[in-house]
Design an enzyme around this catalytic site. Structure first.
Site, PDB file in Angstrom:
ATOM      1  N   GLU A 186       0.830  -1.220   0.000  1.00 40.61           N
ATOM      2  CA  GLU A 186       0.000   0.000   0.000  1.00 40.61           C
ATOM      3  C   GLU A 186       0.865   1.272   0.000  1.00 40.61           C
ATOM      4  O   GLU A 186       0.571   2.226   0.721  1.00 40.61           O
ATOM      5  CB  GLU A 186      -0.957  -0.004   1.193  1.00 40.61           C
ATOM      6  CG  GLU A 186      -1.954  -1.157   1.152  1.00 40.61           C
ATOM      7  CD  GLU A 186      -2.982  -1.109   2.273  1.00 40.61           C
ATOM      8  OE1 GLU A 186      -2.644  -0.627   3.376  1.00 40.61           O
ATOM      9  OE2 GLU A 186      -4.126  -1.550   2.056  1.00 40.61           O
ATOM     10  N   GLU A 255      -6.899  -7.619  -0.967  1.00 34.68           N
ATOM     11  CA  GLU A 255      -7.566  -7.468   0.334  1.00 34.68           C
ATOM     12  C   GLU A 255      -9.021  -7.088   0.138  1.00 34.68           C
ATOM     13  O   GLU A 255      -9.348  -5.932  -0.150  1.00 34.68           O
ATOM     14  CB  GLU A 255      -6.871  -6.400   1.199  1.00 34.68           C
ATOM     15  CG  GLU A 255      -5.481  -6.774   1.671  1.00 34.68           C
ATOM     16  CD  GLU A 255      -4.901  -5.757   2.657  1.00 34.68           C
ATOM     17  OE1 GLU A 255      -5.681  -4.941   3.205  1.00 34.68           O
ATOM     18  OE2 GLU A 255      -3.672  -5.771   2.872  1.00 34.68           O
TER      19      GLU A 255
END
Length: 839
Positions: A186, A255
């Site tokens: 991320e 995710e």
């Protein structure tokens, strides 16, 4: 001796050898194209789930992996936890809960693949985002940017993990289960914020990872500019509109958040099973080929591993397998049924792009047709308020609101995301032991004169002093009050004000607790401002600053502070306001009880404890201990800590984690509707109650008898209220609509048979159905645990269940009018709701 007659045989052997090596290479390759990850030459729709090995015990791993496989997963995804594996520079730890190789080999033995997210930055609500604290103090370092000290440390650890995997032959190209790896995590939002150094770091990280030669693809999540050949992937509650940064890369979702984390002081988030299934079906119908559930089993933040800033010890995450290792129903079963439907559709999904047609104002069909004749259709209704009937292929289909039906042959609906075929269950916590017999010991306040106290002019940042060796740091100073001070006569006590970077603070004046303040996740900083009792002469001010985990996310979070940074002022003196910030302060790391290891058998014998009528209750800074025998059975265990305030818990020397039931959940909790876009502020529970009441006790940590339980209580609580409980299934429910799609439909239409859905009930092994608590065929309302009759009810609703289910571990009843004495409301859509007690 050479024999010319051997030549043909030698040539045949060489051909066989060449063929064998070719077959081996084909059987051990991982690549990708625009449609999917390709394993051994075959495109795959891959369904994955996150299970973090340190958040459960090795004894739990086989069962967790087995339940993941039974739930229809192909892949187990896990981070690698740098600070667990390298607690000090060059000193590695890969044992017990951190035995990464053992975990991966167990996954391999089950026949599943592994996605290894090496990071080594992981976020994950894990202490310091997975970075070891020592990394912060490497000279010249800056985290996650084009910084040579950081890149050197990151590369060294990444190489360590990759070489370990290679040595154990764990990559798919070596015959192992690892089919892909992740570098960084991320980073896209951080790169956008820091600019050019971030872009240079991204390019370096990708090239470094690819250069390690794992033979499997690398991915970067939330990284739109991931350099080739690295695949960029999506994280979020929904990812149907995500597109990779190159047409030749597959559409992957690393995710899919199955719930959300719990913070101390926050309500507990849940996410409906119907919405998760809808999000997955929508992603697949839009060309997605890899979906990972974050989390599939969340587990427990044992010890002090929970991160920054107020993350609870429970990392349950409302996952399909709960914190204790039990399936969460209906979520686990509903997703299992979804996975079956997707797998039936796989031949068409990996062979073609979808043709999209409108079925109405808010409805559409996605149809996949392969050249070989495979066909799969996804019929979607995006309306959040209204169910509809749509016509597709000259057949009419019911589409509930906010739902997708899956037709693996473009004809037969076998699954709808809003129709739960799987049972639900109500779990309960049952006390299993008699009341504990407690002993107590008072934590002594330190003195600035202690040998291990450090003296400094001014205030120091907490982690700089503690290196995170303890949550606790004492700040101590003296305040000299002149006998002529006016407040001594007027009674107007001076105002002590303390500014702290967080996260909690206990203020002691001359050994007496004067007050406690604490922050929260959204604002960890805090201010203490109270009038305090001072006397003429020397006054001892002792501040116990408490960290609740280190930060895990944010740009250069390694620079964020904790502890008392000041100013510290005393207002109301003859000369006005006195600034105490710059005077001499003494520092002491940790508690005396920690230094004495009171949480261990040996350490707890080193001090005098009191019991019986002398037992201290509801007093701050108190240690408690007791012993108990392990209860029989195999149900998961927990401690009910609802009578306590804040502190830490140990069993046989191992840390359960931080307890903080005194932090009551704030925020809004209300009715939960599955339909409509989900956020972590929706479908919350526990408002007005402790954010976390129960604390998981792994059975593998217990001895048959004589188990030592130690609790340190900061705030003050009543230990007589602490109870050991077991987690069991109290009741099971089924909630089935007439005519809803089921997997039983598959193959039945072609045979001319009509399939009717069934309500299935089953109690866990060792339990049987003892009572039918509710049954209604018609238009019942409510959810499992709170069903009620609606405007239409068949009066024989209970009969079939009483006959077929009582005394059995499992049973099923067909959902049809004749089973319940006739149709109670003709021409209306009916359903059956039932709840049965397990005992």
């Amino acid at each position: 001796m050479w024999d010319k007659n051997m030549l043909p045989r030698v040539n045949m052997f060489m051909l066989w050898l060449l063929f064998s090596s070719w077959v081996f290479s084909v059987s051990a390759t991982v690549s990708y194209d625009s449609k999917a990850i390709i394993i051994n030459g075959r495109r795959r729709i891959l369904l994955s789930g996150s299970i973090h090995y340190p958040r459960s015990t090795p004894e739990m791993w086989p069962d967790l992996i087995a339940k993941a496989k039974e739930g229809g997963l192909d892949v187990i995804q896990t981070y690698v936890f740098w600070n667990g594996h390298e607690p000090s520079p060059g000193k590695y730890y890969f044992e017990d809960r951190y035995d990464l190789v053992r975990f991966i080999k167990l996954v391999q033995q089950s026949g599943l693949y592994v996605h290894l997210r090496i990071g080594p930055y992981i976020c994950a609500e894990w202490n310091f985002g997975g970075f070891p604290v020592w990394l912060k103090y490497v000279p010249g370092i800056a985290f996650r940017t084009d910084n040579e000290p950081f890149k050197a440390a990151m590369q060294k650890f990444t190489e360590k993990i990759v070489n370990m995997m290679k040595a154990e032959k764990l990559f798919e190209t070596q015959g192992g289960p690892i089919i892909m790896s992740q570098i960084e995590n991320e980073f896209g939002p951080v790169e956008w914020e820091i600019g050019a150094p971030g872009k240079a770091y991204t390019k370096w990280a990708a090239e470094m990872a690819v250069g390690l030669g794992t033979g499997v693809p690398w991915i970067m999540c939330k990284q739109d500019d991931a350099p080739d050949p690295v695949i960029n992937t999506c994280n979020g509650f929904y990812c149907e509109n995500f597109t990779p940064n190159a047409k030749y890369k597959p559409k992957m979702w690393t995710e899919n958040w199955t719930g959300w984390y719990t913070e101390f002081g926050g309500a507990v988030p849940t996410r409906p099973a119907e919405d998760i299934a809808f999000s997955v079906a929508r992603f697949i119908q839009n060309g997605g080929s890899f979906v990972n559930y974050y989390m599939y089993h969340g587990g427990t933040n044992f010890g002090r591993t929970a991160s920054g800033l107020f993350i609870a010890t429970s990392y349950d995450y409302d996952a399909p397998i709960d914190e204790y290792g039990l399936t969460r129903e209906p979520k686990w079963g509903h997703l299992r049924d979804l996975h079956r439907a997707i797998k039936l559709s796989e031949p068409a999904l990996v062979s073609a792009d979808p043709a999209v047609t409108s079925l109405g104002s808010n409805q559409e069909a996605h149809v996949f047709k392969s050249k070989s004749g495979a066909c799969a259709a996804f019929l979607a209704n995006y309306d959040t308020k209204y169910s509809v009937k749509v016509t597709f292929g000259n057949v009419q289909y019911d589409l509930p609101r906010w739902s997708i039906s899956i037709l693996p042959d473009c004809k037969t609906a076998v699954f709808n995301t809003a129709r739960l075929g799987a049972q639900s269950s109500q779990k309960k916590m049952i006390p299993v032991n008699n009341a504990f017999s407690w002993q107590s010991y008072n934590e002594e306040s330190p003195s600035a004169d202690d040998q291990d106290a450090t003296v400094n002019d001014g205030l120091w940042e907490q982690i700089y002093v503690t290196r995170d060796a303890s949550d606790y740091l004492w700040y101590m100073t003296d305040v000299n009050i002149d006998p002529n001070e006016g407040f001594l006569k007027s009674g107007q006590d001076p105002l002590l004000t303390i500014w702290s970077a967080g996260h909690a603070l206990h203020v002691f004046i001359n050994g007496q607790l004067s007050g406690t303040v604490y922050g929260g996740l959204e604002n960890p900083k805090l201010t203490f401002s109270n009038n305090v009792k001072l006397r003429a002469g020397i006054n001892k001010i002792s501040l116990l600053s408490v960290a609740v985990g280190l930060p895990n996310v944010g740009t250069h979070f390694e620079t964020w502070n904790a502890g008392v940074l000041g100013p510290v002022t005393l207002k109301g003196l003859n000369d006005g306001t006195r600034d105490l910030s710059k005077q001499k302060w003494s520092y002491k790391i940790g508690l005396k009880g920690e230094a004495l290891s009171l949480h261990t058998v040996t350490g707890s014998s080193s001090v005098e404890w009191v019991e019986g009528s002398l037992l201290v209750k509801k007093q701050p800074m108190t240690w408690y201990k007791t012993t108990f025998n392990a209860p029989g059975g195999n149900e998961p265990l927990a401690l009910d800590m609802s009578n306590m305030g804040k502190g830490q818990i140990w069993i046989n020397g191992q840390s359960i984690g931080r307890h903080w039931p005194g932090y009551i959940a704030r925020g809004g909790c209300g009715a939960c509707d599955y339909a409509g876009t989900y956020s972590d502020k929706k479908c919350r529970t526990n408002c007005g109650e402790p954010s976390q009441r129960w604390y998981h006790v792994p059975r593998s940590w217990l001895n048959p008898s004589g188990n030592l339980l130690v609790v340190f209580e900061e705030w003050g609580g009543d230990p007589s209220g602490i109870a050991l409980v077991k987690r069991t299934t109290g009741s099971v429910c089924s909630d089935i609509f007439e005519g809803q799609p089921t997997m039983m439909n598959w193959g039945m239409l072609s045979s001319g048979r009509i399939n009717r859905p069934k309500a299935h009930l089953w109690c866990p092994p060792g339990q049987k159905i003892s009572e039918i608590k509710f049954a209604s065929y018609g238009m019942p309302e409510g959810t499992c645990g709170s069903f009620r009759e609606g405007s239409c009810h068949a009066h024989k609703s209970y009969d079939a269940f009483q006959k077929n289910c009582i005394g059995k571990q499992s049973c099923s009843v067909t959902v049809a009018p004749e089973v319940f004495g006739g149709d109670p409301c003709p021409d209306s859509m009916k359903k059956l709701s039932v709840e049965a007690a397990c005992s």
